[in-house]
Design a protein around this motif. Sequence first.
Motif, mmCIF file in Angstrom:
data_model
loop_
_atom_site.group_PDB
_atom_site.id
_atom_site.type_symbol
_atom_site.label_atom_id
_atom_site.label_comp_id
_atom_site.label_asym_id
_atom_site.label_seq_id
_atom_site.Cartn_x
_atom_site.Cartn_y
_atom_site.Cartn_z
ATOM 1 N N LYS A 56 38.857 39.664 32.351
ATOM 2 C CA LYS A 56 40.076 38.957 32.777
ATOM 3 C C LYS A 56 41.308 39.826 32.515
ATOM 4 O O LYS A 56 42.196 39.921 33.366
ATOM 5 N N ASN A 113 41.046 38.816 44.939
ATOM 6 C CA ASN A 113 40.267 37.755 44.300
ATOM 7 C C ASN A 113 39.104 38.363 43.522
ATOM 8 O O ASN A 113 38.402 39.238 44.027
ATOM 9 N N VAL A 114 38.955 37.915 42.289
ATOM 10 C CA VAL A 114 37.817 38.337 41.462
ATOM 11 C C VAL A 114 37.120 37.073 40.968
ATOM 12 O O VAL A 114 37.787 36.091 40.617
ATOM 13 N N GLN A 115 35.804 37.090 40.954
ATOM 14 C CA GLN A 115 35.059 35.942 40.448
ATOM 15 C C GLN A 115 34.024 36.437 39.443
ATOM 16 O O GLN A 115 33.353 37.444 39.665
ATOM 17 N N ILE A 116 33.943 35.712 38.344
ATOM 18 C CA ILE A 116 33.015 36.058 37.266
ATOM 19 C C ILE A 116 32.005 34.925 37.129
ATOM 20 O O ILE A 116 32.393 33.770 36.929
ATOM 21 N N TYR A 117 30.723 35.245 37.259
ATOM 22 C CA TYR A 117 29.664 34.235 37.129
ATOM 23 C C TYR A 117 28.804 34.559 35.922
ATOM 24 O O TYR A 117 28.188 35.627 35.875
ATOM 25 N N SER A 150 26.232 27.443 34.974
ATOM 26 C CA SER A 150 26.778 28.739 35.390
ATOM 27 C C SER A 150 27.862 28.551 36.444
ATOM 28 O O SER A 150 28.892 29.217 36.431
ATOM 29 N N PHE A 165 47.694 39.393 42.596
ATOM 30 C CA PHE A 165 47.276 37.987 42.636
ATOM 31 C C PHE A 165 47.566 37.315 43.977
ATOM 32 O O PHE A 165 47.028 36.252 44.271
ATOM 33 N N GLN A 191 34.395 34.611 49.188
ATOM 34 C CA GLN A 191 35.067 35.906 49.319
ATOM 35 C C GLN A 191 34.673 36.447 50.693
ATOM 36 O O GLN A 191 33.815 35.889 51.365
ATOM 37 N N LEU A 210 28.036 38.423 36.245
ATOM 38 C CA LEU A 210 28.161 39.058 37.554
ATOM 39 C C LEU A 210 29.632 38.990 37.922
ATOM 40 O O LEU A 210 30.241 37.918 37.865
ATOM 41 N N CYS A 226 41.573 42.565 35.042
ATOM 42 C CA CYS A 226 42.004 42.027 36.336
ATOM 43 C C CYS A 226 43.506 41.757 36.339
ATOM 44 O O CYS A 226 44.212 42.102 37.286
ATOM 45 N N ARG A 227 44.001 41.150 35.278
ATOM 46 C CA ARG A 227 45.428 40.846 35.189
ATOM 47 C C ARG A 227 46.266 42.110 35.327
ATOM 48 O O ARG A 227 47.340 42.117 35.880
ATOM 49 N N ARG A 239 32.041 29.485 36.017
ATOM 50 C CA ARG A 239 32.565 30.650 36.734
ATOM 51 C C ARG A 239 34.082 30.720 36.580
ATOM 52 O O ARG A 239 34.749 29.705 36.390
ATOM 53 N N VAL A 240 34.597 31.922 36.672
ATOM 54 C CA VAL A 240 36.037 32.143 36.555
ATOM 55 C C VAL A 240 36.516 32.750 37.866
ATOM 56 O O VAL A 240 35.908 33.697 38.376
ATOM 57 N N VAL A 241 37.559 32.168 38.424
ATOM 58 C CA VAL A 241 38.134 32.679 39.672
ATOM 59 C C VAL A 241 39.541 33.181 39.374
ATOM 60 O O VAL A 241 40.362 32.440 38.842
ATOM 61 N N ILE A 242 39.801 34.430 39.683
ATOM 62 C CA ILE A 242 41.081 35.054 39.381
ATOM 63 C C ILE A 242 41.728 35.503 40.689
ATOM 64 O O ILE A 242 41.099 36.193 41.492
ATOM 65 N N GLY A 243 42.988 35.111 40.887
ATOM 66 C CA GLY A 243 43.710 35.576 42.069
ATOM 67 C C GLY A 243 43.639 34.581 43.210
ATOM 68 O O GLY A 243 43.414 33.391 43.006
ATOM 69 N N LYS A 244 43.797 35.089 44.417
ATOM 70 C CA LYS A 244 43.946 34.262 45.614
ATOM 71 C C LYS A 244 42.595 33.680 46.051
ATOM 72 O O LYS A 244 41.631 34.408 46.233
ATOM 73 N N ILE A 288 32.262 39.798 40.987
ATOM 74 C CA ILE A 288 32.408 40.183 42.399
ATOM 75 C C ILE A 288 33.887 40.172 42.742
ATOM 76 O O ILE A 288 34.651 39.374 42.202
ATOM 77 N N TYR A 289 34.291 41.073 43.619
ATOM 78 C CA TYR A 289 35.718 41.142 43.914
ATOM 79 C C TYR A 289 35.994 41.440 45.370
ATOM 80 O O TYR A 289 35.209 42.063 46.072
ATOM 81 N N VAL A 320 33.990 38.584 28.914
ATOM 82 C CA VAL A 320 34.702 37.838 29.961
ATOM 83 C C VAL A 320 36.214 37.984 29.769
ATOM 84 O O VAL A 320 36.952 38.203 30.724
ATOM 85 N N VAL A 350 42.768 31.567 36.556
ATOM 86 C CA VAL A 350 43.471 32.073 35.371
ATOM 87 C C VAL A 350 44.687 32.894 35.790
ATOM 88 O O VAL A 350 44.762 33.335 36.909
ATOM 89 N N ILE A 385 44.856 43.792 39.529
ATOM 90 C CA ILE A 385 44.835 43.191 40.870
ATOM 91 C C ILE A 385 46.187 42.604 41.269
ATOM 92 O O ILE A 385 47.043 42.326 40.433
#
Lengths: 99, 99
Positions: B53, B66-70, A76, B62, A36, B9, B56-57, A80-85, B11-12, B49, A99, B60
């Motif tokens: 999600k 960008n969003v990431q979930i750890y 971990s 798309f 990011q 965690l 975010c849907r 991880r989940v990555v959403i978007g660009k 982060i966006y 989680v 997703v 944000i």
Amino acid sequence: MSTQPTFILVIYDVSDDWRRNELASALKRLGLTRVQRSAFIGPSNSALVSDVKNVCRRIIDFSTDNVQIYPLTPASYRMRVVIGKEFGPEDELSGGFIV
Amino acid sequence: MSTQPTFILVIYDVSDDWRRNELASALKRLGLTRVQRSAFIGPSNSALVSDVKNVCRRIIDFSTDNVQIYPLTPASYRMRVVIGKEFGPEDELSGGFIV
């Protein structure tokens, strides 16, 4: 589930453009990959966290900036989940899912 | 070393002010704690989680954001390193250490 942290995630809150760019360049030189605008990730080793700390001490303003380093287990990292660009062409991460 | 991810965690990277503020408010409503301008952390559960999600849907873009979930294990959470200024008075995290 693998338990040893073998990745590190570095996130930062640095308002000044010059310092933020300096920090990003330094993290890249340490072998980390940008995921990011203000987040880098990479495989960890015993020296890397110290190196990142030293870089931060040299670059950031402790009265305004914040850097956080999270050790991640392989599990971990995979979960991880990555959403978007995704971040630019230099982002060569594999695994995870969109997703 | 504890292996179950019991924290997440988030982060966006959201450039638009309105969307970024909406996302921050939504994450706060989900019980997460802000640790940087674009990072939240909190205890996880099976629904969280999915909730993040869904939020975010809804919020944000798309094509740009960008969003990431750890998921983090308790050990990863304890081993995190925080450098510099902590995030505001609402940051009530314990553990970790300031270098």
